[in-house]
Every structure is written in structure tokens, then in C-alpha cells.
Scaffold this motif. Structure first.
Motif, short mmCIF file in Angstrom:
data_model
loop_
_atom_site.label_atom_id
_atom_site.label_comp_id
_atom_site.label_asym_id
_atom_site.label_seq_id
_atom_site.Cartn_x
_atom_site.Cartn_y
_atom_site.Cartn_z
N VAL A 11 48.56 24.49 28.40
CA VAL A 11 49.71 23.88 28.94
C VAL A 11 49.52 22.29 29.43
O VAL A 11 48.32 22.21 29.73
N SER A 12 50.53 21.51 29.10
CA SER A 12 49.96 20.32 29.18
C SER A 12 51.42 19.39 29.62
O SER A 12 52.45 19.99 29.31
N THR A 13 51.27 18.44 30.57
CA THR A 13 52.34 17.76 31.18
C THR A 13 52.07 16.21 31.14
O THR A 13 50.89 15.79 31.10
N THR A 14 53.01 15.45 30.70
CA THR A 14 52.90 14.26 30.36
C THR A 14 53.84 13.35 31.48
O THR A 14 55.13 13.68 31.60
N LEU A 15 53.28 12.53 32.57
CA LEU A 15 54.25 11.80 33.43
C LEU A 15 54.38 10.59 32.70
O LEU A 15 53.63 9.52 32.70
N THR A 16 55.71 10.36 32.35
CA THR A 16 56.19 8.85 31.89
C THR A 16 56.64 8.03 33.07
O THR A 16 57.00 6.91 32.79
N THR A 17 56.81 8.32 34.14
CA THR A 17 57.55 7.75 35.28
C THR A 17 56.31 7.13 36.06
O THR A 17 55.12 7.70 35.79
N ALA A 34 50.53 20.97 35.99
CA ALA A 34 50.53 21.86 35.20
C ALA A 34 50.20 23.57 35.45
O ALA A 34 49.13 23.57 36.44
N THR A 35 50.91 24.27 35.25
CA THR A 35 51.02 25.62 35.80
C THR A 35 50.42 26.43 34.59
O THR A 35 50.94 26.52 33.64
N ILE A 36 49.44 27.54 34.89
CA ILE A 36 48.64 28.37 33.91
C ILE A 36 48.49 29.66 34.70
O ILE A 36 48.19 29.82 35.76
N THR A 37 48.69 30.55 34.06
CA THR A 37 48.51 32.04 34.44
C THR A 37 47.43 32.84 33.66
O THR A 37 47.49 32.99 32.45
N SER A 107 36.49 27.81 37.18
CA SER A 107 36.37 29.42 37.27
C SER A 107 37.23 30.00 38.19
O SER A 107 36.57 30.38 39.36
N PRO A 108 38.48 29.98 38.11
CA PRO A 108 39.25 30.59 39.28
C PRO A 108 39.24 31.94 39.67
O PRO A 108 39.57 32.34 40.65
N ALA A 109 38.73 32.88 38.76
CA ALA A 109 38.67 34.27 39.05
C ALA A 109 39.81 35.03 39.48
O ALA A 109 39.76 35.54 40.43
N THR A 110 40.82 34.73 38.69
CA THR A 110 42.26 35.41 39.08
C THR A 110 43.14 35.44 37.98
O THR A 110 42.94 34.79 36.72
N THR A 111 44.16 36.38 37.73
CA THR A 111 45.05 36.23 36.79
C THR A 111 46.56 36.01 37.33
O THR A 111 47.48 36.37 36.97
N SER A 112 46.53 35.43 38.64
CA SER A 112 47.56 34.88 39.38
C SER A 112 47.96 33.63 38.74
O SER A 112 47.22 32.67 38.46
N ALA A 113 49.22 33.20 38.90
CA ALA A 113 49.59 31.56 38.17
C ALA A 113 48.92 30.68 39.14
O ALA A 113 48.88 30.78 40.24
N LEU A 114 48.45 29.74 38.61
CA LEU A 114 47.69 28.43 39.23
C LEU A 114 48.18 27.32 38.78
O LEU A 114 48.88 26.90 37.63
N VAL A 115 48.47 26.29 40.01
CA VAL A 115 49.09 25.00 39.54
C VAL A 115 47.68 23.92 39.68
O VAL A 115 47.27 23.77 40.80
N TYR A 116 47.34 23.38 38.77
CA TYR A 116 46.55 22.21 38.79
C TYR A 116 47.16 20.86 38.88
O TYR A 116 48.21 20.77 38.22
N GLY A 117 46.79 19.98 39.44
CA GLY A 117 47.19 18.68 39.69
C GLY A 117 46.25 17.74 40.11
O GLY A 117 45.05 17.87 40.07
N ILE A 150 48.10 15.77 32.18
CA ILE A 150 47.25 16.84 32.57
C ILE A 150 47.53 17.99 31.77
O ILE A 150 48.49 18.45 31.31
N THR A 151 46.33 18.45 31.16
CA THR A 151 46.32 19.56 30.28
C THR A 151 45.16 20.60 30.76
O THR A 151 43.93 20.24 31.09
N VAL A 152 45.75 21.78 30.82
CA VAL A 152 44.97 23.03 31.18
C VAL A 152 44.85 24.08 29.92
O VAL A 152 45.95 24.26 29.43
N ILE A 153 43.56 24.39 29.83
CA ILE A 153 43.07 25.27 28.63
C ILE A 153 42.52 26.44 29.11
O ILE A 153 41.46 26.29 29.69
N GLU A 154 43.05 27.56 28.99
CA GLU A 154 42.36 28.88 29.13
C GLU A 154 41.53 29.20 28.06
O GLU A 154 41.75 29.33 26.89
N VAL A 155 40.20 29.58 28.44
CA VAL A 155 38.95 29.64 27.50
C VAL A 155 38.60 31.15 27.80
O VAL A 155 38.26 31.21 29.04
#
Length: 157
Positions: A11-17, A34-37, A107-117, A150-155
Motif C-alpha cells: 500500500v502506498s501513498t504519495t503526498l503532493t501538497t 497508509a493503511t494496511i491489514t 512486527s505488529p502481531a495483529t490482523t487488524s487494520a493499521l494506519v502507518y504515518g 509512505i509505502t507499507v509492505i506486508e512480508v
């Protein structure tokens, strides 16, 4: 032999403002999340952020930190009055911007939605942090507008 991991999702977000903030407490850069579950609670999340910006010329260093929901991650050990964070944001002249890379394997140890910022703060009173623009931001060809990402990658381990 070597272990292999697989990428489950990106999941990736680009801030242009632009974003400016004149506080000595951390605040999330608006739009730079960026939000990832995670698929599995054993998954790791590789967080990669590129932050373009600067602190006030000659006044303030600024500090950036990565956050998961409201929790700071990849933070230095506090030492006295020094500001703990993930990375500094250098001071520039009026027409300079720096890009800072923030990289962390969480290593968030969850399957809940996470918002990284990404959060920023000014380290001195009455100073401002500038994101995606220079301090003076003059409208001529000597000045740059930039993006932050910001890019979040589930490994899957």
C-alpha cells in the motif's frame, strides 16, 4: 540455506501538497499515511517513507518519527533533553529542501487494520517545519516543490 519471504500486499501513498507545522510536539503530516491489514499475525510490515522538507533556516532543527496508529515506532532511546525520533530533518537555506528516508521493519502481531504515518515536530520555540516546500517557497525557478511518500509492505515470514 537462506530463508525466503513473500510479499503479500503493498500500500502506498504519495503526498503532493505542502504541509507546515509550528509545534514542539509531534503531529502527523496530513495525507502522509497508509493503511494496511496484515494477512497473518506473524507478518512483518516493512515501512518505507520518503520525507521532503526542512526546518527553519538558522532557527530550528526538526525531527520526524514513524507511527503505527498512535504509537511511535523506530524511536531512539531518550537521552536528557534531546528529542527522540526516527530521523532528523535538516535545516536548509530559504530555497533548499532535503529528502529523508525513514525505513523500519515492524512486527505488529495483529490482523487488524493499521494506519502507518509520519509525524514531524520543530525542536525550537516559534519555529516551523516545512514539508514538500522550502521555507520561503518563492514563486520562481530557483525553488522546488517536492513530494513525500509512505509505502507499507506486508512480508510473510
Amino acid at each position: 540455506g537462506p530463508t525466503t519471504s513473500k510479499i503479500a500486499q503493498v500500500v502506498s501513498t504519495t503526498l503532493t501538497t505542502t504541509f507546515t507545522m509550528a509545534s514542539q510536539t509531534y503531529a502527523t503530516v496530513t495525507g502522509l499515511t497508509a493503511t494496511i491489514t496484515p494477512t497473518l499475525n506473524t507478518s512483518k510490515i516493512l515501512v518505507v517513507a520518503s520525507l521532503s522538507g526542512t526546518g527553519d533556516n538558522g532557527i530550528s532543527r526538526s525531527t520526524a518519527q514513524l507511527v503505527r496508529d498512535s504509537t511511535a515506532i523506530a524511536i531512539a532511546t531518550s537521552a536528557g533533553s534531546r528529542v527522540a525520533g526516527t530521523s532528523p530533518l535538516p535545516i536548509a537555506s530559504n530555497n533548499e529542501i532535503f529528502s529523508t528516508i525513514l525505513l523500519f521493519l515492524d512486527s505488529p502481531a495483529t490482523t487488524s487494520a493499521l494506519v502507518y504515518g509520519v509525524q514531524v515536530r520543530s525542536n525550537d520555540t516559534a519555529a516551523t517545519t516545512y514539508v514538500n516546500r522550502s521555507k520561503s517557497d518563492t514563486d520562481n525557478v530557483s525553488f522546488t516543490r517536492a513530494v513525500s511518500t509512505i509505502t507499507v509492505i506486508e512480508v510473510l515470514a
